[in-house]
Design an enzyme around this catalytic site. Structure first.
Site, PDB file in Angstrom:
ATOM      1  N   SER A 193       0.849  -1.189   0.000  1.00 34.31           N
ATOM      2  CA  SER A 193       0.000   0.000   0.000  1.00 34.31           C
ATOM      3  C   SER A 193       0.889   1.245   0.000  1.00 34.31           C
ATOM      4  O   SER A 193       1.657   1.445  -0.938  1.00 34.31           O
ATOM      5  CB  SER A 193      -0.968  -0.036   1.183  1.00 34.31           C
ATOM      6  OG  SER A 193      -1.988   0.923   1.028  1.00 34.31           O
ATOM      7  N   ASP A 234      -8.995  -4.744  -6.408  1.00 32.70           N
ATOM      8  CA  ASP A 234      -8.712  -3.725  -5.397  1.00 32.70           C
ATOM      9  C   ASP A 234      -9.565  -2.487  -5.675  1.00 32.70           C
ATOM     10  O   ASP A 234      -9.431  -1.862  -6.722  1.00 32.70           O
ATOM     11  CB  ASP A 234      -7.223  -3.382  -5.442  1.00 32.70           C
ATOM     12  CG  ASP A 234      -6.751  -2.586  -4.239  1.00 32.70           C
ATOM     13  OD1 ASP A 234      -7.587  -1.912  -3.616  1.00 32.70           O
ATOM     14  OD2 ASP A 234      -5.541  -2.625  -3.933  1.00 32.70           O
ATOM     15  N   HIS A 240      -7.567  -5.258  -1.781  1.00 30.26           N
ATOM     16  CA  HIS A 240      -6.343  -4.572  -1.351  1.00 30.26           C
ATOM     17  C   HIS A 240      -5.507  -5.445  -0.426  1.00 30.26           C
ATOM     18  O   HIS A 240      -4.292  -5.295  -0.360  1.00 30.26           O
ATOM     19  CB  HIS A 240      -6.724  -3.257  -0.655  1.00 30.26           C
ATOM     20  CG  HIS A 240      -5.559  -2.350  -0.414  1.00 30.26           C
ATOM     21  ND1 HIS A 240      -4.703  -1.953  -1.425  1.00 30.26           N
ATOM     22  CD2 HIS A 240      -5.094  -1.751   0.720  1.00 30.26           C
ATOM     23  CE1 HIS A 240      -3.782  -1.147  -0.926  1.00 30.26           C
ATOM     24  NE2 HIS A 240      -3.984  -1.024   0.373  1.00 30.26           N
TER      25      HIS A 240
END
Length: 731
Positions: A594, A669, A701
């Site tokens: 991320s 995602d 994600h």
């Protein structure tokens, strides 16, 4: 409670080599990991979600008698529910709630205020479980229900169905209380950025007397429509999703007040500017005032509004302002005398204030931060909270006066990270603790922090799942280095058994972003790090400037400067590593997910040749693709003069990457959308810059779950091996 000394492993426990397969298998090597711990309203029962012995990903609802310690299953997830597929809306809510990847069965529940039953959502429908184990199905619809709660006085169950709010008297028939839901309009559901970035999970709030409900109406028509392609192993589904990308229109959010039967609807005055954030909504104790926290689009101003629920008229009680941004919290409490408990960073650190008749009184102060208010005992004039006064590496439990400034009293033991849940009257607490050598333990305590009983002692005895691997467990070494500007940066490091004169490779883990994801804390880090150490890797992490829990001066340097100080501080950590005589400076890999994936790219771009390889998981590459509330908080608007976006992005200089790169992304995602990776791939391909890619069909994600986690880490280690990066000393 002392842990089992790692050099005194019982003879009865045959030691084994820790494998990657075992890291992700059942039972969990961390031992029992109860989730969603709550106390019943009367404090008599502790309830929790507990993994099944034969399936660590399937959760059942259990209860523990707070007096005797007797345990029993309240709801068996295999006996409740239809097995129906969840709606896309509920799947996305679970993603926003960070429900552990692959978790099935019961993932949430809510106590009724009278303590006689619990509301349990399973497979999209709602069930009411009584304490004798009886389970009553409340809904049976194909679309599913969201945001189910029991009203404060226990007279109603409410939920959202097909975008409208329904209220059902307990034992009665459901009534639809809002109208007009459509493809773009919904009621009582938090909009995307509220769920994802503002930590606001609901869109409606019952008054304490059960006579009114404040309900948010969300109109997403102005929000840009993007096609989110959920690419799975058995086909592809396309979803039209309203996604508020940075610099574009947000949803229009209004607030209404209605009666439980749908009558008396009136609109709350949120001010003349429609481009605001509905940050928080709370009721006063007597239900005569509705408090609304209203944040401006730039997130430099936060107003507390007092609303008259009989008219909808509002007034500003006070305003918080900041030159950079204002962090939100969940620490607001309405008090019985009409005053409020408030959390603010106006001093430079997060602290508590009591506000009464317009007068502010600081309850806590100093160069440390209050994290979460967990209990208020107004009769005794006490407030309970978690914070980090002793060290930012730990989280402790404290109590202090609600009536005056006083030194908070520490209620927990140093050397641990503590999470705390209290009952409504702040008489008892559920305390979860762990450290780098002991997986999570849970105990019931009184209001003085004294342990009443273990709920999950989880001691590392010879019966513990981790016992066969204790011989190779290594202790985490915490340290500090200095940033370029003199700030102290905390580090953690795990090292294998090293021979004098030998040099070892480093697996450097980072997140680095604001708001969360700290890597250097004294918590159980899981077995994966230990596996890497067993393979001969040094595992290293550093928390750079820009990360939270160190005060505004430590976090604010990234304001309109993402990808600068974080990168500098990580490179300072790299320089420190390379100066150590036990580190092989030619074999240092960097990994992040991320924001950490973004950091991998920025590090490889900033310092070509400094790392032997990098792994970027689900990275943001163009901040214009990320959502409004998060991105604009730190970077402003893309349209601003001298926009910070081009320099902050990872696309512009992608052709500078010369070190081996593995790019990883889930193809479904909806947070860091897959377009971020495709944009990077296109730029690198156009410049003939080599890289490797692993995409995960159907994964969001948080790539993980049965089989997937093993594949993910096998892929990462195989990538490193292909580039000559294996554990152990240099040849």
């Amino acid at each position: 409670m002392s842990v089992l000394p790692f050099n005194l492993v019982p003879q009865a426990v045959a030691q084994q080599a820790l494998t990657l397969e075992r890291v992700f298998a059942s039972p969990d090597l961390a031992g029992p990991q109860p989730r969603a711990l709550k106390l019943s309203p009367d404090g008599g029962l502790v309830t929790l979600l507990k993994p099944r012995a034969d399936d660590k990903d399937r959760l059942d609802l259990w209860a523990i008698n707070a007096s005797t310690g007797a345990e029993r299953m309240l709801v068996d997830s295999k006996k409740a529910g239809s097995g129906a597929e969840l709606s896309e809306a509920e799947k996305m809510q679970r993603e926003r709630d960070r429900t552990v990847a692959g978790s099935t069965g019961i993932t949430s529940y809510d106590w009724s205020p009278d303590g006689r039953s619990l509301l349990v959502p399973v497979d999209g429908d709602l069930y009411l479980a009584s304490l004798d184990g009886q389970v009553q199905r409340l809904t049976d619809t194909p679309g599913g229900e969201l945001n189910g709660v029991v009203s404060p006085k226990g007279g109603f169950v409410s939920y959202v169905r097909d975008g409208n709010l329904f209220v059902q008297p307990v034992g009665g028939t459901a009534r639809q209380v809002t109208r007009g839901a459509s493809e773009t309009v919904s009621w009582a559901i938090a909009e995307f950025v509220a769920q994802e970035e503002m930590d606001r999970r609901t869109g409606y709030w019952w008054s304490p007397q059960d006579d009114r409900i404040a309900v948010a109406r969300v109109d997403e028509a102005p929000v840009g429509l993007v096609t989110r392609t959920s690419i799975g192993g058995e086909g592809t589904k396309s979803y039209q999703q309203r996604y508020p990308a940075a610099g574009t229109a947000n949803a229009l959010v209004d607030l209404y007040i209605v009666r439980p039967d749908g009558s008396g609807e009136l609109k709350v005055d949120l001010g003349p500017d429609p481009d605001i954030y509905l940050a928080r909504v709370d009721w006063s104790r007597d239900g005569r005032t509705l408090y609304v926290q209203r944040q401006n689009r730039a997130q430099t101003r936060l107003d507390l509004l007092a609303v008259d629920p009989s008219t909808g008229q509002s007034r500003i009680m006070f305003t918080e302002r900041a030159k950079s941004w204002i962090n939100l919290s969940n620490n607001f409490r309405a008090l019985a005398d009409g005053g409020i408990l408030w959390w603010s960073e106006r001093s430079g650190h997060g602290h508590l204030y009591r506000i009464r008749n317009g007068k502010w009184m600081a309850l806590t102060s100093g160069a440390w931060d209050v994290r979460d208010v967990v209990g208020v005992d107004q009769a005794k004039g006490l407030v309970y909270f978690t914070g980090n006064r002793e060290t930012p590496l730990e989280q402790q439990f404290y109590v202090t006066s609600l009536e005056k400034a006083a030194k908070p009293r520490l209620l927990t033991e140093s050397g641990w990270w503590h999470d705390v849940v209290m009952d409504g009257s702040a008489r008892r607490a559920i305390i979860s603790r762990s450290n780098s050598d002991q997986p999570k333990q849970v105990y019931l305590a009184d209001a003085q922090g004294r342990r009443l009983q273990w709920l999950s002692e989880n001691t590392l005895t010879e019966e513990h799942p981790y016992a066969p691997y204790l011989a190779s467990h290594v202790k985490t070494r915490f340290g500090t280095i200095k940033a370029a500007g003199g700030a102290t940066l905390h580090t953690r490091m795990l090292t294998p058994a090293m021979k004098p004169g030998e040099r070892y490779p480093v697996f450097m883990i980072h997140y680095g972003g604001p708001g969360g994801g700290r890597q250097v804390t004294n918590q159980w880090g899981g077995a994966l790090n230990q596996y890497l150490v067993d393979q001969g890797w040094i595992v290293f992490a550093i928390d750079n400037r820009g990360t939270p829990d160190r005060g505004k001066a430590f976090e604010e340097p990234i304001h309109r400067a993402m990808g600068t100080v974080e990168v500098e501080d990580q490179l300072a950590g790299l320089a420190w590593l390379k100066a150590q005589d036990f580190v092989d400076s030619r074999r240092i890999a960097t990994y992040g997910w991320s924001y950490g994936g973004y950091m991998t790219l920025k590090l490889l771009e900033k310092a070509p040749g400094a790392f032997a390889a990098g792994i970027a998981g689900a990275p943001v590459t163009k901040w214009e693709l990320y959502d409004t509330h998060y991105t604009e908080r730190y970077l402003g608007m893309p349209q601003d003069k001298d926009s910070a976006y081009p320099a902050a992005g990872a696309i512009e200089e992608a052709d500078k990457i010369s070190d081996p790169l593995l790019l990883i992304h889930g193809m479904s995602d909806d947070n860091v959308v897959f377009d971020n990776s495709t944009a990077l791939m296109a730029k690198m391909q156009a410049s003939a810059t080599p890289f490797e890619m692993m995409a995960y069909p159907g994964q969001t994600h948080r790539v993980g779950g049965p089989g997937i986690s093993l594949h993910l880490w096998s892929t990462i280690l195989a990538f490193l091996a292909r580039h000559g990066l294996n554990g152990g000393p240099a040849d």
